[in-house]
Design a protein around this motif. Sequence first.
Motif, PDB file in Angstrom:
ATOM      1  N   SER A 111       9.165 -21.809 -16.190  1.00  0.00           N
ATOM      2  CA  SER A 111       8.857 -20.719 -17.122  1.00  0.00           C
ATOM      3  C   SER A 111      10.157 -20.013 -17.495  1.00  0.00           C
ATOM      4  CB  SER A 111       7.892 -19.713 -16.480  1.00  0.00           C
ATOM      5  OG  SER A 111       7.743 -18.578 -17.319  1.00  0.00           O
ATOM      6  N   ALA A 112      10.237 -19.544 -18.724  1.00  0.00           N
ATOM      7  CA  ALA A 112      11.416 -18.767 -19.132  1.00  0.00           C
ATOM      8  C   ALA A 112      11.404 -17.386 -18.497  1.00  0.00           C
ATOM      9  CB  ALA A 112      11.447 -18.652 -20.656  1.00  0.00           C
ATOM     10  N   ASN A 113      10.231 -16.958 -17.999  1.00  0.00           N
ATOM     11  CA  ASN A 113      10.098 -15.670 -17.310  1.00  0.00           C
ATOM     12  C   ASN A 113      10.602 -15.812 -15.865  1.00  0.00           C
ATOM     13  OD1 ASN A 113       9.178 -13.429 -15.864  1.00  0.00           O
ATOM     14  ND2 ASN A 113       7.378 -13.203 -17.163  1.00  0.00           N
ATOM     15  N   PRO A 114      11.581 -15.013 -15.454  1.00  0.00           N
ATOM     16  CA  PRO A 114      12.168 -15.161 -14.101  1.00  0.00           C
ATOM     17  C   PRO A 114      11.176 -14.944 -12.960  1.00  0.00           C
ATOM     18  CG  PRO A 114      13.567 -13.782 -15.502  1.00  0.00           C
ATOM     19  CD  PRO A 114      12.275 -13.978 -16.246  1.00  0.00           C
ATOM     20  N   ASP A 115      10.068 -14.263 -13.214  1.00  0.00           N
ATOM     21  CA  ASP A 115       9.151 -13.927 -12.118  1.00  0.00           C
ATOM     22  C   ASP A 115       7.798 -14.651 -12.227  1.00  0.00           C
ATOM     23  OD1 ASP A 115      11.015 -12.014 -11.100  1.00  0.00           O
ATOM     24  OD2 ASP A 115      10.391 -10.644 -12.710  1.00  0.00           O
ATOM     25  N   PHE A 116       7.731 -15.704 -13.016  1.00  0.00           N
ATOM     26  CA  PHE A 116       6.411 -16.281 -13.291  1.00  0.00           C
ATOM     27  C   PHE A 116       6.030 -17.437 -12.366  1.00  0.00           C
ATOM     28  CE2 PHE A 116       3.017 -18.169 -15.812  1.00  0.00           C
ATOM     29  CZ  PHE A 116       2.361 -17.030 -16.248  1.00  0.00           C
ATOM     30  N   VAL A 117       6.935 -18.375 -12.160  1.00  0.00           N
ATOM     31  CA  VAL A 117       6.624 -19.555 -11.340  1.00  0.00           C
ATOM     32  C   VAL A 117       7.196 -19.352  -9.934  1.00  0.00           C
ATOM     33  CG1 VAL A 117       6.932 -22.043 -11.053  1.00  0.00           C
ATOM     34  CG2 VAL A 117       6.595 -21.081 -13.344  1.00  0.00           C
ATOM     35  N   ASP A 118       6.329 -19.430  -8.934  1.00  0.00           N
ATOM     36  CA  ASP A 118       6.766 -19.271  -7.545  1.00  0.00           C
ATOM     37  C   ASP A 118       7.326 -20.585  -7.009  1.00  0.00           C
ATOM     38  OD1 ASP A 118       3.692 -19.788  -7.758  1.00  0.00           O
ATOM     39  OD2 ASP A 118       4.328 -20.644  -5.842  1.00  0.00           O
ATOM     40  N   SER A 119       7.937 -20.530  -5.851  1.00  0.00           N
ATOM     41  CA  SER A 119       8.649 -21.696  -5.310  1.00  0.00           C
ATOM     42  C   SER A 119       7.721 -22.793  -4.802  1.00  0.00           C
ATOM     43  CB  SER A 119       9.567 -21.248  -4.171  1.00  0.00           C
ATOM     44  OG  SER A 119       8.799 -20.665  -3.117  1.00  0.00           O
ATOM     45  N   GLN A 120       6.404 -22.527  -4.725  1.00  0.00           N
ATOM     46  CA  GLN A 120       5.450 -23.530  -4.274  1.00  0.00           C
ATOM     47  C   GLN A 120       4.493 -23.978  -5.390  1.00  0.00           C
ATOM     48  OE1 GLN A 120       5.641 -24.837  -1.128  1.00  0.00           O
ATOM     49  NE2 GLN A 120       7.468 -23.548  -0.937  1.00  0.00           N
ATOM     50  N   GLY A 121       4.655 -23.446  -6.568  1.00  0.00           N
ATOM     51  CA  GLY A 121       3.794 -23.829  -7.684  1.00  0.00           C
ATOM     52  C   GLY A 121       2.386 -23.277  -7.586  1.00  0.00           C
ATOM     53  N   GLN A 122       2.198 -22.231  -6.804  1.00  0.00           N
ATOM     54  CA  GLN A 122       0.857 -21.661  -6.635  1.00  0.00           C
ATOM     55  C   GLN A 122       0.333 -21.023  -7.910  1.00  0.00           C
ATOM     56  OE1 GLN A 122      -1.215 -21.928  -3.968  1.00  0.00           O
ATOM     57  NE2 GLN A 122       0.340 -23.331  -3.210  1.00  0.00           N
ATOM     58  N   LEU A 124      -0.174 -22.366 -10.554  1.00  0.00           N
ATOM     59  CA  LEU A 124      -1.148 -23.278 -11.171  1.00  0.00           C
ATOM     60  C   LEU A 124      -2.565 -22.979 -10.692  1.00  0.00           C
ATOM     61  CD1 LEU A 124       0.845 -26.640 -10.947  1.00  0.00           C
ATOM     62  CD2 LEU A 124       0.304 -25.366 -13.025  1.00  0.00           C
ATOM     63  N   ASN A 125      -2.711 -22.585  -9.445  1.00  0.00           N
ATOM     64  CA  ASN A 125      -4.028 -22.259  -8.897  1.00  0.00           C
ATOM     65  C   ASN A 125      -4.557 -20.936  -9.429  1.00  0.00           C
ATOM     66  OD1 ASN A 125      -4.509 -24.464  -6.967  1.00  0.00           O
ATOM     67  ND2 ASN A 125      -2.661 -23.683  -5.971  1.00  0.00           N
ATOM     68  N   SER A 126      -3.632 -20.022  -9.725  1.00  0.00           N
ATOM     69  CA  SER A 126      -4.075 -18.698 -10.185  1.00  0.00           C
ATOM     70  C   SER A 126      -4.698 -18.760 -11.563  1.00  0.00           C
ATOM     71  CB  SER A 126      -2.881 -17.734 -10.206  1.00  0.00           C
ATOM     72  OG  SER A 126      -2.042 -18.006 -11.308  1.00  0.00           O
ATOM     73  N   GLY A 127      -4.201 -19.684 -12.399  1.00  0.00           N
ATOM     74  CA  GLY A 127      -4.725 -19.800 -13.758  1.00  0.00           C
ATOM     75  C   GLY A 127      -4.439 -18.575 -14.606  1.00  0.00           C
ATOM     76  N   ASN A 128      -3.440 -17.795 -14.210  1.00  0.00           N
ATOM     77  CA  ASN A 128      -3.143 -16.553 -14.916  1.00  0.00           C
ATOM     78  C   ASN A 128      -2.201 -16.799 -16.094  1.00  0.00           C
ATOM     79  OD1 ASN A 128      -3.112 -13.832 -15.489  1.00  0.00           O
ATOM     80  ND2 ASN A 128      -1.405 -13.408 -14.077  1.00  0.00           N
ATOM     81  N   PHE A 129      -2.616 -17.693 -16.965  1.00  0.00           N
ATOM     82  CA  PHE A 129      -1.823 -18.017 -18.157  1.00  0.00           C
ATOM     83  C   PHE A 129      -2.762 -18.670 -19.182  1.00  0.00           C
ATOM     84  CE2 PHE A 129      -1.369 -21.191 -14.812  1.00  0.00           C
ATOM     85  CZ  PHE A 129      -1.779 -22.348 -15.428  1.00  0.00           C
ATOM     86  N   LYS A 130      -2.303 -18.678 -20.422  1.00  0.00           N
ATOM     87  CA  LYS A 130      -3.132 -19.200 -21.515  1.00  0.00           C
ATOM     88  C   LYS A 130      -2.703 -20.584 -21.990  1.00  0.00           C
ATOM     89  CE  LYS A 130      -4.354 -14.633 -23.330  1.00  0.00           C
ATOM     90  NZ  LYS A 130      -4.252 -13.686 -24.489  1.00  0.00           N
ATOM     91  N   HIS A 131      -1.417 -20.904 -21.788  1.00  0.00           N
ATOM     92  CA  HIS A 131      -0.905 -22.181 -22.287  1.00  0.00           C
ATOM     93  C   HIS A 131      -0.018 -22.852 -21.249  1.00  0.00           C
ATOM     94  CE1 HIS A 131      -1.619 -19.774 -26.055  1.00  0.00           C
ATOM     95  NE2 HIS A 131      -2.285 -20.887 -26.340  1.00  0.00           N
ATOM     96  N   LEU A 132      -0.257 -24.140 -21.041  1.00  0.00           N
ATOM     97  CA  LEU A 132       0.542 -24.957 -20.133  1.00  0.00           C
ATOM     98  C   LEU A 132       1.110 -26.120 -20.947  1.00  0.00           C
ATOM     99  CD1 LEU A 132       1.513 -25.833 -17.291  1.00  0.00           C
ATOM    100  CD2 LEU A 132      -0.711 -26.967 -16.999  1.00  0.00           C
ATOM    101  N   ALA A 133       2.417 -26.149 -21.101  1.00  0.00           N
ATOM    102  CA  ALA A 133       3.045 -27.179 -21.941  1.00  0.00           C
ATOM    103  C   ALA A 133       3.385 -28.427 -21.136  1.00  0.00           C
ATOM    104  CB  ALA A 133       4.316 -26.614 -22.576  1.00  0.00           C
ATOM    105  N   LEU A 134       3.217 -29.560 -21.769  1.00  0.00           N
ATOM    106  CA  LEU A 134       3.655 -30.829 -21.202  1.00  0.00           C
ATOM    107  C   LEU A 134       3.872 -31.809 -22.344  1.00  0.00           C
ATOM    108  CD1 LEU A 134       0.697 -32.806 -19.589  1.00  0.00           C
ATOM    109  CD2 LEU A 134       0.396 -30.887 -21.133  1.00  0.00           C
ATOM    110  N   ALA A 135       4.678 -32.830 -22.109  1.00  0.00           N
ATOM    111  CA  ALA A 135       4.910 -33.848 -23.128  1.00  0.00           C
ATOM    112  C   ALA A 135       3.694 -34.763 -23.221  1.00  0.00           C
ATOM    113  CB  ALA A 135       6.155 -34.648 -22.779  1.00  0.00           C
ATOM    114  N   ASP A 136       3.478 -35.324 -24.400  1.00  0.00           N
ATOM    115  CA  ASP A 136       2.347 -36.232 -24.625  1.00  0.00           C
ATOM    116  C   ASP A 136       2.375 -37.353 -23.581  1.00  0.00           C
ATOM    117  OD1 ASP A 136       0.510 -38.075 -25.484  1.00  0.00           O
ATOM    118  OD2 ASP A 136       1.085 -37.961 -27.595  1.00  0.00           O
ATOM    119  N   PRO A 137       1.394 -37.404 -22.694  1.00  0.00           N
ATOM    120  CA  PRO A 137       1.432 -38.414 -21.621  1.00  0.00           C
ATOM    121  C   PRO A 137       1.323 -39.849 -22.125  1.00  0.00           C
ATOM    122  CG  PRO A 137      -0.659 -37.227 -21.629  1.00  0.00           C
ATOM    123  CD  PRO A 137       0.231 -36.517 -22.589  1.00  0.00           C
TER     124      PRO A 137
END
Length: 256
Positions: A111-122, A124-137
Amino acid sequence: MGFIENRRLLVIVGLFVASQAVNAATALAAVAANFTKPMTEIAEAFEKSTGHTAKLSFGSSGKFVAQFENGAPFEVFLSADDKSPAKLEESGLAVAGSRFTYAIGKLVLWSANPDFVDSQGQVLNSGNFKHLALADPKLAPYGAAAVETLQNLGLLSKLEPLFVQGENIAQTHQFVSSGNAELGFVALSQVIENGKIGSGSGWTVPAKLYQPILQDAVLLKNGAENPAAQALLEFLKSDQALAIIEKYGYALPPAK
């Protein structure tokens, strides 16, 4: 050393430089978007070391393959996966036996936000976001690795409605860096600086959560007679190039 000797030395140096210029050639290389930074640096080192030039184009590996099949004049292909170069060898569009792994990619949730992604990726479980970007699989191996990661975490069905897909990993990074997506899966090479994530916040996804991203290079048939194309592939195996690749967070293939 006298005047005449100096003139002779200058003539010899001039002839050597002229000889290099005459023999120098240009290789047209299609390069996976995740490898933009290291390949730009490698191309500069390649030119200084050999006198040859590498003209680079960056994009998704899947789209490059479609371009090769439609006659695009590229001579070297640095893919984001190992399947596309193998497919090109089988179809006769690449020189048999020229394929090798030049880097092993690493996936990061960023995340471009310094405080958004924790060191364990938790996050993702919180779901406290509206958009998750990824490249076309379907086109980009890093996108496929992101989907595989979410599957292994048991979060794919929950988070799939939030997907924002880039056509390649460069566009995916742009989605996140611009704030259009709060976070996303990108290549570590895109955010690493001095051996760590340089800005924002991130979680380097454990390698056990996705299949190794083996990035293979191959000589295309168009480059079979171009000494610059062959030299570029050899240079990728040099200690100088490997040091650059490692600096950008890739694992190196086992030495043979």
